[in-house]
Scaffold this motif. Sequence first.
Motif: not given
Length: 424
Positions: A219-243
């Motif tokens: 489950e831990g690996i899948k949870a990470y991969n679900l985010i990783k898989d979607l990252l290219p389709f998110m805003p470029k600043d997704a990893l720098d996005t604050t609340l």
Amino acid sequence: MKIAVNYGEFDDLPILDKSRELENYLGEEICVESLKSEPFLLTVTQDMKKRASTYDVISFAPVWIQQVVEKRGILDLGGLIENKATTYDTIEGLNGDFFENYLGYNAWYNEKTQMPGQARGSGLIAIPGAHSGGAVLNYRQDILDKYHIPVPQTWEEFNEAAKKITSSESGVYGATIYGNTKGFFPIFDWYNRLVSLGGKQFRGTVGGRSITSCANSTEGIKAYNLIKDLLPFMPKDALDTTLEIGKEKMLQGEIAMQINVTSFTMPGDFYDRNSSKVYDTIETEQIPGEKGFRGVGYGGGLSWSIPRNAKNINNSWKCIQFLASKTFDKYRCMKYGTTPMRRSTVQDTNVQKAQPWIRCMEPIIDRAVEPEYFYIPEAFEIAAIINDIIRTGLQNELEASLVMKELDKKINEVLIRGGWKLNG
């Protein structure tokens, strides 16, 4: 009467609104202070050594259990319920109007297991009244309708929908994450995926001083991969996005779907026609998940406690009952969009009209969970480790198993240093 609340969670505002009414009820002036978590905890622990506490009422979080409850820094309210004036609202709340699940993880405490929960020998260390919370999926119904996308039930459906929207809709991303929120990032994004897949991050027992990080799981690996898989389709600043930034993107109509926690992001703001461009198209639902775990996510929230050495315990008891009352719960929810503590508030038609997202919250609060590390003194350090390692892994597109192994390694080193025994 000095009341201390946790900074940034807006629990002070409704109290200040009703300050005159509360002062008349108590027969004394009140002072409300909003403190950041770590200085707040430091003040409370230092006060335990003094004759009189700085504060007469404090908002309480499970993360304080080892430092405060185990050292008997706050009162067991059971004696007050039996021997002092207890209001009908409080009795009704404890008999079913307060969410039972929330009482379980942020009101009852079992000294033997050193964990929240109602069982033989448990004491009532707090009563609900500040706010509860739950993980929700906010989405734009107009965008989903445009592409004939049903509300995602699983994370695979969520990713598929987000990719389709990002690839097709000009200026709108299918989804994003809160990648730069320190300890909040793993709670909002990785942890919600983990538990809604049926996973846990720790095994062992706090009472047995034996606990181990086990993020390197299916489950831990899948949870990470679900985010990783979607990252290219998110805003470029997704990893720098604050609340603040992530919420603003949703308000401005730049995001089609977003996972939020109602303790921190106040979904009511999305429905506010004065600040939201999507007020008439936004909807709120349970988060996706595996069969049987859909809707399971981070809960959060704060309750009211009385320091053991409070100067006037009788008035402190009156105060927290006022703040936990039906009238006050409805008022703060309707005006500020804070998540209710009571079923009667969620079911109230006037509340639902003022805050449309409330309609879906009963099953969400009923199934909400807290991260296991919240109940140990190393909680803040562990939260920072989870955030940094997962965020670094995503930034560098590292393999999930490597990231989860590193996560377990670093957290378990902290646990060993703190005197915990690893469980397997």
